[in-house]
Motif scaffolding. Structure first.
Motif, mmCIF file in Angstrom:
data_model
loop_
_atom_site.group_PDB
_atom_site.id
_atom_site.type_symbol
_atom_site.label_atom_id
_atom_site.label_comp_id
_atom_site.label_asym_id
_atom_site.label_seq_id
_atom_site.Cartn_x
_atom_site.Cartn_y
_atom_site.Cartn_z
ATOM 1 N N ARG A 51 67.037 121.095 83.794
ATOM 2 C CA ARG A 51 65.965 121.578 82.924
ATOM 3 C C ARG A 51 64.942 120.457 82.701
ATOM 4 O O ARG A 51 63.746 120.670 82.803
ATOM 5 N N GLU A 60 56.683 123.138 80.884
ATOM 6 C CA GLU A 60 57.567 124.210 80.406
ATOM 7 C C GLU A 60 57.094 125.604 80.820
ATOM 8 O O GLU A 60 57.876 126.519 80.961
ATOM 9 N N TRP A 249 59.738 128.222 81.864
ATOM 10 C CA TRP A 249 60.482 127.644 82.995
ATOM 11 C C TRP A 249 61.772 128.412 83.279
ATOM 12 O O TRP A 249 62.181 128.555 84.422
ATOM 13 N N MET A 250 62.382 128.973 82.207
ATOM 14 C CA MET A 250 63.653 129.687 82.382
ATOM 15 C C MET A 250 63.462 130.957 83.211
ATOM 16 O O MET A 250 64.317 131.335 83.975
ATOM 17 N N GLU A 251 62.266 131.599 83.038
ATOM 18 C CA GLU A 251 61.982 132.823 83.804
ATOM 19 C C GLU A 251 61.730 132.479 85.271
ATOM 20 O O GLU A 251 62.212 133.162 86.169
ATOM 21 N N ALA A 254 65.043 131.648 86.880
ATOM 22 C CA ALA A 254 66.111 132.516 86.362
ATOM 23 C C ALA A 254 67.311 132.610 87.302
ATOM 24 O O ALA A 254 68.463 132.488 86.874
ATOM 25 N N LEU A 257 69.264 129.328 87.424
ATOM 26 C CA LEU A 257 69.984 129.110 86.161
ATOM 27 C C LEU A 257 71.152 130.081 86.027
ATOM 28 O O LEU A 257 72.195 129.744 85.483
#
Lengths: 409, 221
Positions: A51, A60, A249-251, A254, A257
């Protein structure tokens, strides 16, 4: 304190005698909890480091559109004015063909706005030689470490980059010459996926390769440190024109992760079996205790203890073993985590494999990050499993009739 | 004669031994008055301990009626009432090995409530009366057989019971120690007004009680 708790403690930790059976049961639970804490924290550490690396190289948030962003200054103004946003930098990103000393490669070209990229990312931290990013011009590029290795390129080498527009031009019988760049640095982040085949150049060079004019593919955004990520992106998206959208960033990562979380969940599930095996040891030692103490159980009945209270006495013992083992396991787990790098380097040194370790695992130090949620899950699971292990012995003890228990030889 | 604190009428108990039914108790009647001491003798296997377990509400009779202080004893309330109404002393002492003598005595009251200062004082007092003040912090394993039985006696008296049931309390002791334990038991029961039902093989011990009964072929005489 109710008598059954008092007696549970006394039977587990008798006065003037080493509690051998208790120690074995507690150690079993502690071992399971320790391994769970270490593995979950190291897996969490990998996730945390990745991350950090993603955020430090891309920010981000990435603002994108289905095609290209045309009015870049207006979009930047809107993004920078959004509360929670600290900085923004445009980029162009797409595949190219590269030739270096007769070796072809098909990397991703990433065009950065040199003047603002450092406001959003910390790319320069990963670039060698130091200062190469700031000196990047329209005729120079920085190659990712993996690409340098594949091509055998060196600093100062010339490389040729062919634009995908070449195909369109060939259809019109037009000649489109490759663009020549000088290699001025290499970028080594420390993770295979992030270090994969990428070429870093200026925004203008990328716009030229893709024939974008002044358009860009997207804008990297850094949020203010105290801004809640999801809320800040929601506010940003509300301000942006309909065709633009900011992705956290998580999308964007995805799938990656999800795989990382899956690995962590599988490890947790498999290692939980150590606690389950330890729980069988708890059950076995409590069953032995029920057999050894049959006449005492009968006596308790004769003194006026109910079957429910007798059961609680054994359940409490399993609970105390669970709590003691978990406490010891958490302490040991964090103790090992504190010296993990000394241990890893010590073993690698002993086997003279430190260089191999660095080469294959990318991380020079073993990362560790314990999420409070994971810690709570481990503690609750270990205590619950240990306590459940006490139910069967407790049931056996409660079923004993005082008169038969007292008669037991 | 004082009021009857224990009344048993027509208690019967049968055991199965293989295909054989053994009638251990055939309609036993027994009344024990407050403060009275009663000895029950009988051959080995005559059902003395079975009778004591029935009187203590630890086992259920197949027929008959049992009353403690005029109230019928039922399976549902026997456990709760037992802790207050009676104390028990066994041949094998049955002390809890992990706790010291004082804690063993306190265990009887601990089952009823969290022990307070008064309970601790009473436990110490009882240990003093059985001559074990100096041994109160000793574990059962550090005590002799006689000392262990004296701790068991103190424990049985901890909740000031109305009745004390003693099942061959000298069975595991030498003659001299056994005599001393019986003397102690009787004197403590006299002092506290506690009724005593003593199951014993020893005629001399039985003769020290107010009344002697003999259990033979399931009948108490």
């Amino acid at each position: 304190m109710p008598w059954y708790l008092y007696l549970a403690f006394k039977q587990l930790f008798p006065t003037k005698r080493f509690p051998f059976f208790t120690a074995i049961s507690v150690l079993g639970v502690a071992l399971g909890v320790m391994v769970l804490i270490i593995v979950t924290s190291v897996m969490g550490g990998f996730g945390y480091e990745i991350r950090r690396m993603i955020v430090e190289t891309e920010g981000e948030v990435t603002v994108k559109t289905t095609t290209t962003i045309d009015d870049v200054p207006a979009a930047l103004r809107e993004i920078r004015a959004s509360p929670g946003v600290a900085a923004a930098s445009p980029f162009v990103k797409g595949p190219v063909m590269l030739m270096a000393a007769g070796h072809p490669a098909f990397p991703l070209f990433r065009g950065l706005e040199v003047g603002s990229v450092e406001d959003v990312t910390k790319l320069s931290r990963y670039v060698s030689p130091v200062g190469a990013l700031a000196k990047l011009d329209d005729d120079s590029v920085i190659l990712s470490a993996q690409l340098v290795q594949t091509l055998g390129a060196h600093l100062g080498d010339e490389i040729e980059i062919y634009s995908p527009l070449l195909i369109e031009n060939l259809k019109n019988d037009e000649v489109f010459l490759p663009r020549r760049f000088r290699v001025v640095g290499q970028l080594y982040i420390g993770h295979q996926q992030l270090d994969s085949s990428t070429v870093y150049g200026t925004l203008r060079a990328a716009q030229e390769i893709y024939g974008l004019g002044r358009n860009v593919h997207g804008i990297n955004v850094r949020l203010k440190p105290d801004a809640p990520e999801e809320a800040a992106v929601a506010v940003l998206n509300a301000r942006l024109p309909a065709k633009l959208r900011g992705y956290l960033w998580m999308e964007s990562w995805a799938d990656f992760l999800w795989v990382l979380n899956l690995e962590k969940s599988i490890n947790f599930f498999l290692l939980l079996f150590i606690v389950i095996i330890a729980a069988f040891s708890v059950m076995s030692s409590l069953l032995i205790s029920v057999v050894r103490k049959t006449r005492e159980i009968g006596l308790l009945g004769a003194l006026g203890a109910s079957a429910r209270q007798v059961a609680l006495c054994f359940c409490a013992q399993a609970f105390v073993i669970g709590v003691s083992g978990t406490t010891l396991g958490v302490a040991a787990g964090f103790g090992v985590l504190a010296i993990r790098n000394d241990l890893v380097h010590g073993i690698a040194n002993l086997l003279q494999r430190e260089e191999t370790l660095r080469q294959f695992y990318q991380f020079s130090d073993l990362p560790a990050h314990t999420l409070p949620r994971d810690l709570i899950l481990i503690i609750v699971a270990a205590i619950a499993i240990s306590t459940l292990a006490g139910l069967f012995p407790a049931w056996r003890a409660a079923r004993l009739k005082p008169v038969e228990a007292l008669r037991n030889e | 004669m004082s009021e009857s604190i224990l009344s048993a009428r027509g208690l019967a108990k049968t055991y199965l031994s293989g295909d054989r039914r053994i009638e251990v108790l055939r309609g036993v009647d027994l009344d024990v008055a407050a403060g009275e001491s009663v000895a029950i003798r009988g051959e080995s296997g005559s059902g003395k301990s079975t009778l004591l377990n029935l009187l203590a509400g630890l086992d259920a009779a197949e027929a008959g009626r049992l009353e403690w202080t005029g109230m019928p004893v039922t399976t549902a309330d026997a456990t709760r009432r037992r802790a207050i109404f009676l104390g028990m002393v066994f041949q094998a002492f049955y002390l809890i090995p992990e706790i010291d003598a004082l804690a063993n005595v306190l265990m009887a009251s601990r089952i009823l409530r969290a022990p307070g200062a008064a309970d601790r004082a009473r436990a110490r007092d009882l240990l003093a009366r059985v001559g074990l003040t100096e041994r109160s912090t000793h574990l059962p394993a550090q005590l002799s057989g006689g000392e262990r039985q004296r701790v068991a006696v103190a424990r049985a008296l901890m909740n000031t019971p109305k009745l004390l049931l003693a099942d061959e309390p000298t069975g595991n002791l030498d003659e001299h120690t056994g005599d001393a334990v019986i003397e102690l038991l009787l004197s403590l029961c006299r002092e506290t007004g506690t009724a005593l039902v003593l199951v014993t093989h020893n005629i001399a011990h039985a003769e020290k009680t107010n009344r002697q009964l003999f259990l033979h072929e399931g009948v108490l005489r």
